[in-house]
Design a protein around this motif. Structure first.
Motif, PDB file in Angstrom:
ATOM      1  N   TYR A  92       2.853   2.726  -3.713  1.00 51.32           N
ATOM      2  CA  TYR A  92       1.774   2.062  -4.423  1.00 51.32           C
ATOM      3  C   TYR A  92       0.567   1.911  -3.509  1.00 51.32           C
ATOM      4  N   GLU A  93      -0.603   1.889  -4.128  1.00 48.27           N
ATOM      5  CA  GLU A  93      -1.828   1.764  -3.344  1.00 48.27           C
ATOM      6  C   GLU A  93      -1.900   0.384  -2.689  1.00 48.27           C
ATOM      7  N   LEU A  94      -2.413   0.378  -1.460  1.00 44.23           N
ATOM      8  CA  LEU A  94      -2.647  -0.861  -0.714  1.00 44.23           C
ATOM      9  C   LEU A  94      -4.143  -1.034  -0.533  1.00 44.23           C
ATOM     10  N   THR A  95      -4.661  -2.161  -1.015  1.00 46.50           N
ATOM     11  CA  THR A  95      -6.058  -2.519  -0.817  1.00 46.50           C
ATOM     12  C   THR A  95      -6.093  -3.968  -0.343  1.00 46.50           C
ATOM     13  N   ARG A  97      -6.987  -6.346  -1.916  1.00 46.95           N
ATOM     14  CA  ARG A  97      -6.683  -7.205  -3.070  1.00 46.95           C
ATOM     15  C   ARG A  97      -5.218  -7.144  -3.500  1.00 46.95           C
ATOM     16  N   THR A  98      -4.447  -6.263  -2.881  1.00 45.10           N
ATOM     17  CA  THR A  98      -3.064  -6.060  -3.315  1.00 45.10           C
ATOM     18  C   THR A  98      -2.205  -7.292  -3.035  1.00 45.10           C
ATOM     19  N   PRO A 110       3.946  -4.111  -1.913  1.00 42.43           N
ATOM     20  CA  PRO A 110       3.028  -4.433  -3.009  1.00 42.43           C
ATOM     21  C   PRO A 110       3.791  -4.832  -4.273  1.00 42.43           C
ATOM     22  N   ASP A 113       0.969  -3.020  -9.826  1.00 40.17           N
ATOM     23  CA  ASP A 113      -0.012  -3.492 -10.797  1.00 40.17           C
ATOM     24  C   ASP A 113      -0.970  -2.336 -11.084  1.00 40.17           C
ATOM     25  N   THR A 116      -4.503  -3.391  -9.229  1.00 39.90           N
ATOM     26  CA  THR A 116      -4.577  -3.688  -7.802  1.00 39.90           C
ATOM     27  C   THR A 116      -3.574  -2.898  -6.964  1.00 39.90           C
ATOM     28  N   ALA A 117      -2.547  -2.316  -7.581  1.00 42.64           N
ATOM     29  CA  ALA A 117      -1.546  -1.539  -6.835  1.00 42.64           C
ATOM     30  C   ALA A 117      -0.939  -0.469  -7.744  1.00 42.64           C
TER      31      ALA A 117
END
Length: 199
Positions: A92-95, A97-98, A110, A113, A116-117
């Motif tokens: 999953y993407e990590l930012t 905001r995650t 994460p 989502d 956000t993910a």
């Protein structure tokens, strides 16, 4: 002289646990600098990294993530989530905001989502930072023995960079005697003091 995975795993775990947390932090900073100095991080669309298991003195890869964000690089980050049953990973993407939650080993993961993910698939990745305990002269690695990463790396597209990180200052060592056909070798290996490329 060939060596076995079990022997190298025991030795590396003991050596890593002997490090103080301040030493791990300093070595992690050097690993981050080596990565950015020797690899075109800004040219990768997707970089996959593991989040550290602090209790086992793994490299602090948060330093890599924070530098990507601080420098506003176009590189997007992905991290793994161990699936129920414990044999596979999804990503999953990590930012910044995650939302994260610790898994059963205490590693942050994460909360999936769509906003956000979102899920990221192995074939999207340009580079993967790989956890390890030992690396031999052919790029074969010793991990914890679960096979998570070999199964994952085999799903990535040809040409993806597989870069091992080690907080121990150990150059590639003697060949691993019990390499399996399913083991996926690294393309590069980084320690606080050096960088080696295998392909």
């Amino acid at each position: 002289m060939p060596t076995t995975k079990a022997a190298r795993r025991r030795a590396a775990l003991a050596a890593r646990q002997a490090l103080g947390l301040a030493d791990v932090a300093q070595r992690s900073e050097l690993l981050q600098r080596q990565l950015f100095a020797h690899f075109g991080v800004a040219g990768w669309q997707w970089l996959h990294l593991f989040l550290p298991l602090v209790a086992r003195h793994e490299p602090d890869t948060w330093l890599v993530a924070r530098r990507v964000w601080a420098e506003q690089l176009p590189t997007r980050l992905a991290v793994p989530v161990v699936q129920p049953g414990g044999a596979t990973l999804r990503h999953y993407e990590l930012t910044p905001r995650t939302l994260l939650q610790p898994n059963r080993w205490g590693i942050d993961e994460p909360v999936p989502d769509p906003l956000t993910a979102p899920e990221v698939f192995p074939e999207q990745l340009d580079a993967v930072l790989v956890p390890l305990l030992y690396c031999d002269q052919r790029g074969h690695r010793v991990g914890y023995g679960g096979g998570f990463y070999d199964r994952f790396l085999a799903q990535c597209r040809p040409g993806t960079a597989f870069i091992g990180l080690n907080v121990l200052n150990e150059p590639p060592g003697p060949p691993i005697a019990d390499v399996l056909p399913t083991d996926v070798p690294l393309t590069a290996y980084i320690t606080p003091d050096g960088v080696w490329n295998f392909s």
